[in-house]
Design an enzyme around this catalytic site. Structure first.
Site, PDB file in Angstrom:
ATOM      1  CG  HIS A 186       0.240  10.608  10.756  1.00  0.00           C
ATOM      2  ND1 HIS A 186       0.496   9.061  10.904  1.00  0.00           N
ATOM      3  CD2 HIS A 186       1.361  11.063  11.688  1.00  0.00           C
ATOM      4  CE1 HIS A 186       1.805   9.024  11.382  1.00  0.00           C
ATOM      5  NE2 HIS A 186       2.235  10.182  11.848  1.00  0.00           N
ATOM      6  CG  PHE A 236      -0.190  -0.221   2.379  1.00  0.00           C
ATOM      7  CD1 PHE A 236       0.162   1.035   3.339  1.00  0.00           C
ATOM      8  CD2 PHE A 236      -0.328  -1.330   3.191  1.00  0.00           C
ATOM      9  CE1 PHE A 236       0.824   0.746   4.562  1.00  0.00           C
ATOM     10  CE2 PHE A 236       0.184  -1.728   4.484  1.00  0.00           C
ATOM     11  CZ  PHE A 236       0.982  -0.695   5.045  1.00  0.00           C
ATOM     12  CG  ASN A 282      -6.958   6.962   8.567  1.00  0.00           C
ATOM     13  OD1 ASN A 282      -6.261   8.165   7.903  1.00  0.00           O
ATOM     14  ND2 ASN A 282      -6.188   5.999   8.916  1.00  0.00           N
ATOM     15  CB  THR A 290      -5.782   2.461  11.771  1.00  0.00           C
ATOM     16  OG1 THR A 290      -4.581   2.745  12.696  1.00  0.00           O
ATOM     17  CG2 THR A 290      -5.128   2.829  10.518  1.00  0.00           C
TER      18      THR A 290
END
EC number: 2.7.4.6
Length: 161
Positions: A119, A61, A116, A95
């Site tokens: 961070h 990813f 999301n 997450t």
């Protein structure tokens, strides 16, 4: 900064910026009793993205992470407070936004794993805070200041040493 305070890195990602959530996220962190000591609205270039996500370089990813984080502006911040990293991680939620509890930032605003919103430094990686802060901020961009309300937010931790 007191002996009990720590600094932690937090970033509103491009999806959070595009959705106009910077203010809501900052408010949640301030309401918790944390204090912002640095903030920067910026674009992340590919080089910085590669440095920031270096630990994921061999994962499938990785390219998607770099593409996403460079797709629009972010709001990078440094927050300070007692156990700040753990507190931020709790406020962020899981997450994967679909697994995040209601009342957390991701639980209330997030949509999925890829979008999301936020961070935060890893509380289990002792060097993560210093590494990420140094990656995004010069020392002279961080402001030491005292919040008059600190005594109303935290009990005197010195009494518990």
């Amino acid at each position: 900064m007191t002996d009990h305070d720590e600094r932690t890195f937090v970033m509103v990602k491009p999806d959070g910026v595009q959705r106009g959530l910077i203010g809501d996220i900052v408010t949640r962190l301030e309401t918790k009793g944390l204090k912002m000591v640095g903030g920067k609205f910026m674009r992340i270039d590919e080089e910085l993205a590669h440095e920031h996500y270096a630990e994921h370089e061999d994962k499938p990813f990785f390219d998607g992470l770099v593409s996403f984080i460079t797709s629009g502006p972010v709001f990078a911040m440094v927050w300070e407070g007692a156990d700040a990293t753990r507190q931020v991680r709790q406020l962020m939620g899981a997450t994967d936004a679909q697994d995040a509890a209601p009342g957390t930032i991701r639980g209330d605003y997030g949509n999925d794993l890829g979008h999301n919103l936020i961070h935060g430094s890893d509380h289990e990686d002792e060097g993560a805070n210093e590494r990420e802060i140094a990656l995004f901020f010069d020392d002279d961009e961080l402001v030491d200041w005292d919040r008059d309300a600190s005594a109303w937010v935290y009990e005197d931790l010195a009494d518990h040493d």
